[in-house]
Motif scaffolding. Structure first.
Motif, PDB file in Angstrom:
ATOM      1  N   ARG A  70      33.043  -4.197 102.066  1.00  0.00           N
ATOM      2  CA  ARG A  70      34.009  -4.576 103.106  1.00  0.00           C
ATOM      3  C   ARG A  70      34.076  -3.502 104.190  1.00  0.00           C
ATOM      4  O   ARG A  70      34.105  -3.810 105.381  1.00  0.00           O
ATOM      5  CB  ARG A  70      35.393  -4.784 102.490  1.00  0.00           C
ATOM      6  CG  ARG A  70      36.473  -5.087 103.521  1.00  0.00           C
ATOM      7  CD  ARG A  70      37.798  -5.457 102.860  1.00  0.00           C
ATOM      8  NE  ARG A  70      38.867  -5.571 103.809  1.00  0.00           N
ATOM      9  CZ  ARG A  70      39.051  -6.608 104.634  1.00  0.00           C
ATOM     10  NH1 ARG A  70      38.212  -7.612 104.607  1.00  0.00           N
ATOM     11  NH2 ARG A  70      40.070  -6.634 105.468  1.00  0.00           N
ATOM     12  N   ARG A  71      34.085  -2.237 103.790  1.00  0.00           N
ATOM     13  CA  ARG A  71      34.146  -1.150 104.772  1.00  0.00           C
ATOM     14  C   ARG A  71      32.953  -1.180 105.704  1.00  0.00           C
ATOM     15  O   ARG A  71      33.079  -0.898 106.895  1.00  0.00           O
ATOM     16  CB  ARG A  71      34.243   0.205 104.060  1.00  0.00           C
ATOM     17  CG  ARG A  71      35.531   0.390 103.275  1.00  0.00           C
ATOM     18  CD  ARG A  71      35.746   1.816 102.822  1.00  0.00           C
ATOM     19  NE  ARG A  71      34.582   2.489 102.296  1.00  0.00           N
ATOM     20  CZ  ARG A  71      34.310   2.650 101.005  1.00  0.00           C
ATOM     21  NH1 ARG A  71      35.123   2.164 100.096  1.00  0.00           N
ATOM     22  NH2 ARG A  71      33.238   3.301 100.621  1.00  0.00           N
ATOM     23  N   CYS A 125      42.721  -3.911 102.282  1.00  0.00           N
ATOM     24  CA  CYS A 125      41.813  -4.587 101.361  1.00  0.00           C
ATOM     25  C   CYS A 125      41.800  -6.072 101.724  1.00  0.00           C
ATOM     26  O   CYS A 125      42.637  -6.547 102.495  1.00  0.00           O
ATOM     27  CB  CYS A 125      42.252  -4.376  99.914  1.00  0.00           C
ATOM     28  SG  CYS A 125      43.796  -5.196  99.467  1.00  0.00           S
ATOM     29  N   ALA A 126      40.857  -6.799 101.177  1.00  0.00           N
ATOM     30  CA  ALA A 126      40.712  -8.219 101.516  1.00  0.00           C
ATOM     31  C   ALA A 126      41.962  -9.015 101.161  1.00  0.00           C
ATOM     32  O   ALA A 126      42.387  -9.893 101.931  1.00  0.00           O
ATOM     33  CB  ALA A 126      39.487  -8.805 100.815  1.00  0.00           C
ATOM     34  N   ALA A 127      42.579  -8.713 100.018  1.00  0.00           N
ATOM     35  CA  ALA A 127      43.765  -9.460  99.596  1.00  0.00           C
ATOM     36  C   ALA A 127      44.936  -9.233 100.551  1.00  0.00           C
ATOM     37  O   ALA A 127      45.613 -10.186 100.963  1.00  0.00           O
ATOM     38  CB  ALA A 127      44.151  -9.064  98.172  1.00  0.00           C
ATOM     39  N   CYS A 128      45.177  -7.980 100.934  1.00  0.00           N
ATOM     40  CA  CYS A 128      46.277  -7.686 101.858  1.00  0.00           C
ATOM     41  C   CYS A 128      45.980  -8.240 103.247  1.00  0.00           C
ATOM     42  O   CYS A 128      46.884  -8.722 103.930  1.00  0.00           O
ATOM     43  CB  CYS A 128      46.539  -6.182 101.914  1.00  0.00           C
ATOM     44  SG  CYS A 128      47.307  -5.541 100.406  1.00  0.00           S
ATOM     45  N   ASP A 152      37.852 -12.805  92.834  1.00  0.00           N
ATOM     46  CA  ASP A 152      37.249 -13.979  93.456  1.00  0.00           C
ATOM     47  C   ASP A 152      38.021 -14.385  94.711  1.00  0.00           C
ATOM     48  O   ASP A 152      37.424 -14.681  95.742  1.00  0.00           O
ATOM     49  CB  ASP A 152      37.206 -15.161  92.479  1.00  0.00           C
ATOM     50  CG  ASP A 152      36.224 -14.924  91.332  1.00  0.00           C
ATOM     51  OD1 ASP A 152      35.327 -14.071  91.464  1.00  0.00           O
ATOM     52  OD2 ASP A 152      36.367 -15.607  90.311  1.00  0.00           O
ATOM     53  N   ASP A 153      39.344 -14.398  94.622  1.00  0.00           N
ATOM     54  CA  ASP A 153      40.174 -14.766  95.763  1.00  0.00           C
ATOM     55  C   ASP A 153      40.000 -13.791  96.917  1.00  0.00           C
ATOM     56  O   ASP A 153      39.903 -14.196  98.072  1.00  0.00           O
ATOM     57  CB  ASP A 153      41.651 -14.844  95.374  1.00  0.00           C
ATOM     58  CG  ASP A 153      41.959 -16.051  94.495  1.00  0.00           C
ATOM     59  OD1 ASP A 153      41.125 -16.976  94.435  1.00  0.00           O
ATOM     60  OD2 ASP A 153      43.029 -16.051  93.868  1.00  0.00           O
ATOM     61  N   SER A 154      39.951 -12.496  96.609  1.00  0.00           N
ATOM     62  CA  SER A 154      39.814 -11.514  97.679  1.00  0.00           C
ATOM     63  C   SER A 154      38.426 -11.581  98.305  1.00  0.00           C
ATOM     64  O   SER A 154      38.281 -11.410  99.514  1.00  0.00           O
ATOM     65  CB  SER A 154      40.124 -10.100  97.193  1.00  0.00           C
ATOM     66  OG  SER A 154      39.175  -9.668  96.249  1.00  0.00           O
TER      67      SER A 154
END
Length: 71
Positions: free
Chosen positions: A47-48, A57-60, A5-7
């Protein structure tokens, strides 16, 4: 489940900010990574496709964006 959810929230915010700033998202013309350059987790196809040439990735990406605001 919270990490997903956060990402997803971070990814959505990143895309919204880029669109609001009227700047290209990602690195157009480059192929997106399938695995994150930082944590080696798989980068979601959504995302890609949304961010051409993404390498995180979204989190990083969210962590990197958060850190860059303090430099």
């Amino acid at each position: 489940m919270d990490e997903v959810d956060d990402s997803q929230k971070a990814e959505s915010l990143y895309i919204q900010e880029a669109l609001a700033a009227n700047r290209p998202v990602g690195n157009p013309g480059f192929v997106s990574f399938t695995r994150c350059a930082e944590c080696d987790e798989e980068i979601q196809e959504r995302r890609r496709k949304a961010i051409p040439g993404c390498r995180l990735c979204a989190a990083c990406q969210a962590e990197q964006d958060g850190n860059s605001h303090f430099s």
